[in-house]
Motif scaffolding. Structure first.
Motif, PDB file in Angstrom:
ATOM      1  N   ILE A   1       6.894   8.642  -0.101  1.00  0.00           N
ATOM      2  CA  ILE A   1       5.835   8.051   0.730  1.00  0.00           C
ATOM      3  C   ILE A   1       4.880   9.145   1.215  1.00  0.00           C
ATOM      4  O   ILE A   1       3.654   8.972   1.212  1.00  0.00           O
ATOM      5  CB  ILE A   1       6.446   7.286   1.919  1.00  0.00           C
ATOM      6  CG1 ILE A   1       6.945   5.932   1.453  1.00  0.00           C
ATOM      7  CG2 ILE A   1       5.440   7.140   3.056  1.00  0.00           C
ATOM      8  CD1 ILE A   1       7.042   4.869   2.507  1.00  0.00           C
ATOM      9  N   SER A   2       5.433  10.282   1.618  1.00  0.00           N
ATOM     10  CA  SER A   2       4.584  11.397   2.055  1.00  0.00           C
ATOM     11  C   SER A   2       3.672  11.858   0.924  1.00  0.00           C
ATOM     12  O   SER A   2       2.481  12.148   1.150  1.00  0.00           O
ATOM     13  CB  SER A   2       5.453  12.562   2.549  1.00  0.00           C
ATOM     14  OG  SER A   2       6.183  12.204   3.702  1.00  0.00           O
ATOM     15  N   GLU A   3       4.209  11.911  -0.299  1.00  0.00           N
ATOM     16  CA  GLU A   3       3.384  12.314  -1.443  1.00  0.00           C
ATOM     17  C   GLU A   3       2.272  11.311  -1.696  1.00  0.00           C
ATOM     18  O   GLU A   3       1.136  11.678  -2.032  1.00  0.00           O
ATOM     19  CB  GLU A   3       4.256  12.467  -2.691  1.00  0.00           C
ATOM     20  CG  GLU A   3       5.178  13.678  -2.661  1.00  0.00           C
ATOM     21  CD  GLU A   3       5.885  13.867  -3.989  1.00  0.00           C
ATOM     22  OE1 GLU A   3       5.200  13.837  -5.029  1.00  0.00           O
ATOM     23  OE2 GLU A   3       7.119  14.024  -3.991  1.00  0.00           O
ATOM     24  N   VAL A   4       2.587  10.019  -1.571  1.00  0.00           N
ATOM     25  CA  VAL A   4       1.569   8.978  -1.763  1.00  0.00           C
ATOM     26  C   VAL A   4       0.450   9.136  -0.747  1.00  0.00           C
ATOM     27  O   VAL A   4      -0.745   9.062  -1.089  1.00  0.00           O
ATOM     28  CB  VAL A   4       2.219   7.574  -1.654  1.00  0.00           C
ATOM     29  CG1 VAL A   4       1.146   6.484  -1.541  1.00  0.00           C
ATOM     30  CG2 VAL A   4       3.111   7.311  -2.856  1.00  0.00           C
ATOM     31  N   ILE A   5       0.817   9.370   0.484  1.00  0.00           N
ATOM     32  CA  ILE A   5      -0.187   9.527   1.545  1.00  0.00           C
ATOM     33  C   ILE A   5      -1.040  10.769   1.309  1.00  0.00           C
ATOM     34  O   ILE A   5      -2.279  10.739   1.437  1.00  0.00           O
ATOM     35  CB  ILE A   5       0.492   9.581   2.922  1.00  0.00           C
ATOM     36  CG1 ILE A   5       1.121   8.224   3.238  1.00  0.00           C
ATOM     37  CG2 ILE A   5      -0.512   9.966   4.011  1.00  0.00           C
ATOM     38  CD1 ILE A   5       2.076   8.246   4.411  1.00  0.00           C
ATOM     39  N   GLU A   6      -0.395  11.870   0.934  1.00  0.00           N
ATOM     40  CA  GLU A   6      -1.148  13.098   0.670  1.00  0.00           C
ATOM     41  C   GLU A   6      -2.105  12.915  -0.511  1.00  0.00           C
ATOM     42  O   GLU A   6      -3.226  13.443  -0.499  1.00  0.00           O
ATOM     43  CB  GLU A   6      -0.190  14.258   0.412  1.00  0.00           C
ATOM     44  CG  GLU A   6       0.552  14.740   1.651  1.00  0.00           C
ATOM     45  CD  GLU A   6      -0.352  15.424   2.664  1.00  0.00           C
ATOM     46  OE1 GLU A   6      -1.592  15.378   2.532  1.00  0.00           O
ATOM     47  OE2 GLU A   6       0.183  16.022   3.619  1.00  0.00           O
ATOM     48  N   ALA A   7      -1.686  12.155  -1.511  1.00  0.00           N
ATOM     49  CA  ALA A   7      -2.553  11.899  -2.659  1.00  0.00           C
ATOM     50  C   ALA A   7      -3.777  11.082  -2.232  1.00  0.00           C
ATOM     51  O   ALA A   7      -4.907  11.336  -2.687  1.00  0.00           O
ATOM     52  CB  ALA A   7      -1.784  11.170  -3.753  1.00  0.00           C
TER      53      ALA A   7
ATOM     54  N   THR B   1       0.799  -1.232   0.000  1.00  0.00           N
ATOM     55  CA  THR B   1       0.000   0.000   0.000  1.00  0.00           C
ATOM     56  C   THR B   1       0.832   1.284   0.000  1.00  0.00           C
ATOM     57  O   THR B   1       0.363   2.313  -0.470  1.00  0.00           O
ATOM     58  CB  THR B   1      -0.931   0.035   1.230  1.00  0.00           C
ATOM     59  OG1 THR B   1      -0.125   0.004   2.421  1.00  0.00           O
ATOM     60  CG2 THR B   1      -1.881  -1.140   1.224  1.00  0.00           C
ATOM     61  N   LEU B   2       2.065   1.229   0.530  1.00  0.00           N
ATOM     62  CA  LEU B   2       2.879   2.441   0.634  1.00  0.00           C
ATOM     63  C   LEU B   2       4.181   2.374  -0.157  1.00  0.00           C
ATOM     64  O   LEU B   2       4.512   3.300  -0.894  1.00  0.00           O
ATOM     65  CB  LEU B   2       3.206   2.730   2.104  1.00  0.00           C
ATOM     66  CG  LEU B   2       2.034   3.086   3.024  1.00  0.00           C
ATOM     67  CD1 LEU B   2       2.539   3.339   4.438  1.00  0.00           C
ATOM     68  CD2 LEU B   2       1.285   4.299   2.496  1.00  0.00           C
ATOM     69  N   VAL B   3       4.911   1.278   0.015  1.00  0.00           N
ATOM     70  CA  VAL B   3       6.253   1.230  -0.575  1.00  0.00           C
ATOM     71  C   VAL B   3       6.198   1.144  -2.091  1.00  0.00           C
ATOM     72  O   VAL B   3       6.889   1.900  -2.791  1.00  0.00           O
ATOM     73  CB  VAL B   3       7.058   0.049   0.011  1.00  0.00           C
ATOM     74  CG1 VAL B   3       8.429  -0.033  -0.659  1.00  0.00           C
ATOM     75  CG2 VAL B   3       7.226   0.213   1.513  1.00  0.00           C
TER      76      VAL B   3
END
Length: 309
Positions: free
Chosen positions: A288-294, A104-106
């Motif tokens: 990872i921060s960008e993925v979470i913000e998206a 989900t993240l990496v």
């Protein structure tokens, strides 16, 4: 053994002159003479004879040179070797985490880096909790992603909290509790659970939360795999505790997530061996921060449950 003396020895053999050898190595002639004398004394053999102000290899010196020539030539390769290692370390990233986070993240973060033009080689490994912590501490990986707290307190790792995530319940879409916008621990106390085995992090949380209200979880199916647990829920074998760092629902998914109110959030962190992070690690954590913000921007429910630290 003095490295400078060995380099001097080789230069004398190649040039036949102590003066020229000392000039190549940027040392004075007197210093070069002392180095040569110290080398011969340390070896216990005469390397050169002096003939008409020239240095000529003795038989012992010739044998020593022939035996050592490859090693001596290799001395010049040390700066090149070091540069190659530095370049490889700047291009290579080794990661370790649990299977749900890898999915989900990496993986999305690595895809984002690739689309952003990062040129690198990456290894992504899935390990048990104990192995993640111990192998990162032993510098087996550049970076690990785990939920806190760190279990093995005696290991030396740097911990960087990244994300707080609210606890949720995953259940089939047809489950009677799916009609509720949020759930309490009392709501789920009598339900059938799909759960990890005792000692694994999500099982410990389940036992603790239900224990607070005086219940023991009714575990219908037990597994050691978080990924398998999620599929068992989709196949309507029970409900389970999870969070949005561990699962991402797709349109038309057979399961739904419901927040479990009044429960502490789960904190996820990056861990690495003590000292500066590997060069690519910072870029990876930014991704990872960008993925979470998206995800937060695309899904109001995710925005409520995911919070970057």
């Amino acid at each position: 053994m003095n490295l400078k003396a060995l380099q001097l020895f080789r230069q004398i053999v190649l040039s036949g002159s102590l003066a020229e050898a000392s000039e190549r190595l940027s040392v004075s002639a007197s210093a070069a003479s002392r180095l040569l004398s110290l080398l011969e004394s340390e070896l216990g053999i005469k390397l050169f004879s002096r003939e008409k102000r020239q240095l000529v290899l003795t038989d012992d010196g010739d044998i020593f040179y022939r035996r050592l020539v490859q090693t001596l030539d290799g001395l010049d390769e040390i700066p090149t070797l070091a540069a190659d290692i530095r370049n490889r370390s700047h291009r290579r990233l080794s990661l370790v985490t649990a299977a749900p986070l890898a999915r989900t993240l990496v993986s999305p973060a690595l895809a984002l880096m690739q689309s952003g033009g990062w040129s690198m080689q990456c290894s992504l490994n899935v390990e048990t909790r104990f192995d993640i912590e111990s192998k990162v501490a032993a510098r087996g990986y550049n970076l690990g992603l785990i939920s806190l707290p760190v279990e093995n307190a005696i290991l030396e790792v740097d911990v960087e909290p990244l994300l707080e995530v609210g606890t949720e319940v995953l259940m089939p879409r047809s489950h009677r509790l799916a009609a509720k916008a949020s759930l309490t621990v009392e709501d789920i106390a009598g339900e059938r659970f799909v759960s990890l085995r005792p000692g694994q992090r999500w099982r410990d949380r389940l036992d603790q939360l239900l224990g607070i209200v005086g219940h023991k979880p009714l575990v219908a199916v037990e597994t050691s795999s978080s990924i398998v647990a999620l599929q068992l829920v989709r196949d309507q074998l029970g409900i389970t505790l999870t969070d949005r760092a561990s699962v991402e629902l797709l349109p038309g998914d057979e399961a739904v997530l419901r927040p479990l109110v009044d429960t502490p959030p789960v904190t996820y962190a990056a861990i690495h061996a003590p000292g500066p992070r590997a060069p690519l690690a910072t870029a990876f954590l930014d991704a990872i921060s960008e993925v979470i913000e998206a995800r937060r921007a695309a899904d109001p429910a995710a925005a409520e449950m995911l919070e970057l630290i």
